[in-house]
Design a protein around this motif. Structure first.
Motif, PDB file in Angstrom:
ATOM      1  N   ASP A   1      45.305  63.028  27.986  1.00 51.49           N
ATOM      2  CA  ASP A   1      46.321  62.109  28.507  1.00 51.49           C
ATOM      3  C   ASP A   1      46.484  60.926  27.557  1.00 51.49           C
ATOM      4  O   ASP A   1      45.550  60.143  27.367  1.00 51.49           O
ATOM      5  CB  ASP A   1      45.872  61.633  29.887  1.00 51.49           C
ATOM      6  CG  ASP A   1      46.889  60.717  30.554  1.00 51.49           C
ATOM      7  OD1 ASP A   1      47.936  60.425  29.929  1.00 51.49           O
ATOM      8  OD2 ASP A   1      46.635  60.287  31.699  1.00 51.49           O
ATOM      9  N   PRO A   2      47.667  60.733  26.956  1.00 45.70           N
ATOM     10  CA  PRO A   2      47.855  59.606  26.042  1.00 45.70           C
ATOM     11  C   PRO A   2      47.748  58.249  26.725  1.00 45.70           C
ATOM     12  O   PRO A   2      47.585  57.229  26.043  1.00 45.70           O
ATOM     13  CB  PRO A   2      49.259  59.839  25.473  1.00 45.70           C
ATOM     14  CG  PRO A   2      49.935  60.742  26.438  1.00 45.70           C
ATOM     15  CD  PRO A   2      48.859  61.598  27.031  1.00 45.70           C
ATOM     16  N   ASN A   3      47.835  58.207  28.054  1.00 42.16           N
ATOM     17  CA  ASN A   3      47.635  56.941  28.751  1.00 42.16           C
ATOM     18  C   ASN A   3      46.232  56.395  28.535  1.00 42.16           C
ATOM     19  O   ASN A   3      45.992  55.191  28.672  1.00 42.16           O
ATOM     20  CB  ASN A   3      47.875  57.116  30.258  1.00 42.16           C
ATOM     21  CG  ASN A   3      49.343  57.257  30.603  1.00 42.16           C
ATOM     22  OD1 ASN A   3      50.192  56.552  30.052  1.00 42.16           O
ATOM     23  ND2 ASN A   3      49.666  58.165  31.502  1.00 42.16           N
ATOM     24  N   LYS A   4      45.291  57.291  28.200  1.00 44.86           N
ATOM     25  CA  LYS A   4      43.901  56.865  28.048  1.00 44.86           C
ATOM     26  C   LYS A   4      43.640  56.179  26.706  1.00 44.86           C
ATOM     27  O   LYS A   4      42.503  55.832  26.397  1.00 44.86           O
ATOM     28  CB  LYS A   4      42.973  58.079  28.216  1.00 44.86           C
ATOM     29  CG  LYS A   4      43.149  58.808  29.534  1.00 44.86           C
ATOM     30  CD  LYS A   4      42.997  57.872  30.734  1.00 44.86           C
ATOM     31  CE  LYS A   4      43.378  58.515  32.054  1.00 44.86           C
ATOM     32  NZ  LYS A   4      42.614  59.705  32.392  1.00 44.86           N
TER      33      LYS A   4
ATOM     34  N   ASN B   1      47.531  49.321  34.205  1.00 46.60           N
ATOM     35  CA  ASN B   1      48.087  50.146  33.141  1.00 46.60           C
ATOM     36  C   ASN B   1      48.459  51.533  33.651  1.00 46.60           C
ATOM     37  O   ASN B   1      47.833  52.044  34.590  1.00 46.60           O
ATOM     38  CB  ASN B   1      47.073  50.264  31.997  1.00 46.60           C
ATOM     39  CG  ASN B   1      46.959  48.986  31.188  1.00 46.60           C
ATOM     40  OD1 ASN B   1      47.944  48.298  30.982  1.00 46.60           O
ATOM     41  ND2 ASN B   1      45.754  48.659  30.739  1.00 46.60           N
ATOM     42  N   PRO B   2      49.459  52.182  33.063  1.00 47.80           N
ATOM     43  CA  PRO B   2      49.878  53.516  33.500  1.00 47.80           C
ATOM     44  C   PRO B   2      48.731  54.518  33.406  1.00 47.80           C
ATOM     45  O   PRO B   2      47.905  54.457  32.505  1.00 47.80           O
ATOM     46  CB  PRO B   2      50.998  53.879  32.509  1.00 47.80           C
ATOM     47  CG  PRO B   2      51.504  52.568  32.005  1.00 47.80           C
ATOM     48  CD  PRO B   2      50.310  51.658  31.973  1.00 47.80           C
ATOM     49  N   GLY B   3      48.695  55.439  34.352  1.00 42.81           N
ATOM     50  CA  GLY B   3      47.680  56.484  34.338  1.00 42.81           C
ATOM     51  C   GLY B   3      46.425  56.150  35.093  1.00 42.81           C
ATOM     52  O   GLY B   3      45.529  56.982  35.241  1.00 42.81           O
ATOM     53  N   TYR B   4      46.344  54.917  35.604  1.00 48.72           N
ATOM     54  CA  TYR B   4      45.153  54.504  36.352  1.00 48.72           C
ATOM     55  C   TYR B   4      45.505  54.088  37.780  1.00 48.72           C
ATOM     56  O   TYR B   4      44.709  53.554  38.484  1.00 48.72           O
ATOM     57  CB  TYR B   4      44.471  53.344  35.624  1.00 48.72           C
ATOM     58  CG  TYR B   4      43.940  53.718  34.257  1.00 48.72           C
ATOM     59  CD1 TYR B   4      42.768  54.469  34.131  1.00 48.72           C
ATOM     60  CD2 TYR B   4      44.610  53.336  33.094  1.00 48.72           C
ATOM     61  CE1 TYR B   4      42.274  54.815  32.882  1.00 48.72           C
ATOM     62  CE2 TYR B   4      44.120  53.671  31.841  1.00 48.72           C
ATOM     63  CZ  TYR B   4      42.952  54.413  31.745  1.00 48.72           C
ATOM     64  OH  TYR B   4      42.466  54.752  30.506  1.00 48.72           O
TER      65      TYR B   4
END
Length: 530
Positions: A505-508, A527-530
């Motif tokens: 996941d590029p959000n990481k 932040n996105p993805g969390y």
């Protein structure tokens, strides 16, 4: 030991500041209490250094250790394994390596609160300095404080992306999350504004404090990553900043690569643009050997404590060291281990203690085994990140010994100063920026720049160089120096698999804002993805 590592000895003014020190960006409403009078204003450069001492000491301790672990363990370089339940710690370390970290991770919280603690302290000192009379010493010190604040924001921007910006102590109106591009622009403008007032000299008098070289180095790093940070390439600007450092003639490539990281290092190291000074007694907080060295190495290195050694090196990363003459390869402990006199390091244990899978008739029979680090890391239980707790499991994975253990320490603290920005890094950054499209300057080429770094390491010169070669060279030159995550992201390789990590996941690429901070400050946006 190098007495310069103890130079920060706050006086009355610094203690007044320290008395109201706080951390976290959500506590900006504390009123500064000052005992300043015209009689105790700092006036000399030495007094200003003492007055700003807490800012520099805040870079040591738990935040610096957790930052080191966070940057190193989130990559294909290192992994901190669980052994029979030990070191799982609720997934604190494993989730960082697996890219499954959550906002509840304590390491993330320490890095956030430590960064904003330093920023708040910078703002606090600046507010107290408003009352001091103008002088050249004050002008330089204010520039140094603002550079330290900008450096803290750079680290936070790199880790978290979108973060609040606070420029005034006690300001509670600017607690909201700012876009990364806004933070980038703020850091850039701050650094450019401070450069004229910073010292251009590197050495004993400025060691551990910001100089023009540090400001240029931060900007070079920002511009090299600008395509990722803000979506706009700034490679020519990166070259300009690198050239400012190179042309200053203040830095160079020390002949003894391994010696740069030993406990007696200090301002004599020309490669260090900015380092955090540590001392095993007077300036504590650095104990990297605790994490990387096997317990059975205690006697060889005359360590006053038994290291834990749960931090292993992935064999694929170690494969970067493919030149047998490269002295940087010697920072790793591999294969059978020997004492300094050439005798084997032997371990007396039992069959079952050596290998928990032993099924023979003599599980408790005594055996003598030579310590031997093996390349493969084998998980017994993926869900608990467990590799087992027998002797063989304890010898899996190669070990990094770059920050050589301090035999003069009285406990696990070490005297090795930790470089945050180095000249060799600047040479490799310039090579990369040119390969990415910047115009070459001053007769330098990517090949000549990379080969300068390789020559110091006694590695064979390359005949050609690509972007991939630069990434590999950075891996060799800057191992365990906290830049691998930044590099992998810039090269689009942070999502690749390693170990038992599969998350892509590029959000990481950035970490979550810690849950405690979200609860304290409703203006923060996760932040996105969390």
């Amino acid at each position: 030991m190098n007495n310069l590592k103890r130079y920060i000895k706050p006086g009355l003014f610094a203690m007044v500041i320290g008395a109201v020190y706080f951390s976290g960006c959500t506590k900006l409403d504390i009123t500064p209490k000052s005992a300043l009078t015209p009689a105790n204003f700092p006036t000399t450069p030495a007094q200003y250094v003492a007055a700003t001492g807490p800012i520099y000491t805040s870079f040591r301790g738990a935040p610096s250790r957790q930052y080191w672990l966070l940057q190193n363990l989130s990559t294909d370089e290192n992994v901190l394994v669980a052994r029979g339940g030990n070191w799982l710690d609720g997934g604190t370390y494993s989730t960082v390596n697996l890219h499954t970290v959550t906002p509840d991770n304590s390491m993330i919280e320490t890095c956030w609160s430590g960064g904003y603690g330093t920023i708040s302290l910078c703002n606090q000192v600046l507010s107290l300095f408003n009352a001091t009379p103008a002088s050249d010493a004050k002008k330089q010190t204010v520039a140094e404080i603002k550079t330290m604040r900008a450096l803290s924001y750079f680290y936070l921007m790199d880790l978290f992306g979108n973060v609040p910006i606070s420029k005034t102590f006690g300001d509670t109106t600017n607690l909201g999350t700012q876009p990364r591009a806004t933070v980038f622009a703020f850091i850039e403008s701050e650094l450019l504004a401070q450069i004229p007032d910073l010292s251009g000299t590197s050495g004993v008098t400025t060691y551990g404090r910001p100089t023009k070289g540090l400001a240029y180095a931060i900007l070079a790093k920002m511009y090299l990553n600008a395509q990722y940070y803000i979506g706009t390439p700034r490679y020519q600007d990166a070259v300009t900043m690198c050239d400012n450092i190179i042309k200053s003639a203040q830095y160079g490539l020390d002949a003894d690569y391994l010696g740069m990281f030993k406990p007696n290092n200090g301002p004599d190291i020309k490669d260090f643009i900015f380092a955090i000074p540590f001392d095993a007694v007077q300036a504590q907080g650095q104990y990297y050997s605790r994490w990387t060295l096997n317990p059975n190495l205690k006697d060889k290195y005359k360590m006053p404590y038994t290291p834990d050694g749960p931090m292993y090196t992935y064999k694929e990363y170690y494969a970067l060291f493919n030149d047998p003459n490269d002295i940087r390869k010697k920072q790793y402990l591999t294969g059978k281990q020997y004492n300094n006199d050439g005798t084997p390091i032997n371990i007396t244990t039992t069959n079952i203690g050596l290998d928990a899978s032993y099924s023979g008739p003599y599980p408790t029979a005594v055996v003598v085994h030579q310590l031997e680090f093996t390349p493969d890391i084998v998980w017994k239980n993926n869900a608990t990140f467990d590799i087992g707790n027998d002797e063989l499991a304890n010898e899996e994975g190669y070990r990094n010994n770059k920050f050589y253990p301090d035999s003069l320490s009285i406990d696990r603290n070490q005297g090795n100063d930790v470089p945050m920005f180095r000249y060799a890094d600047v040479l490799l950054e310039k090579a990369e920026a040119i390969l990415r499209g910047a115009t070459a300057t001053n007769g330098d080429s990517p090949l000549s720049l990379v080969n300068q770094v390789r020559a110091r390491a006694k590695a064979a010169a390359l005949s050609a160089v690509t972007l991939s070669d630069v990434l590999d060279e950075r891996g060799r030159e800057l191992s365990v120096e906290m830049w691998r995550r930044n590099d992998l992201i810039r090269y689009g390789q942070f999502e690749k698999p390693w170990g038992i990590k599969t998350d892509a996941d590029p959000n990481k690429r950035i970490f979550p804002i810690p849950r405690p901070e979200m609860q304290l400050n409703p203006k923060l946006v996760q932040n996105p993805g969390y």
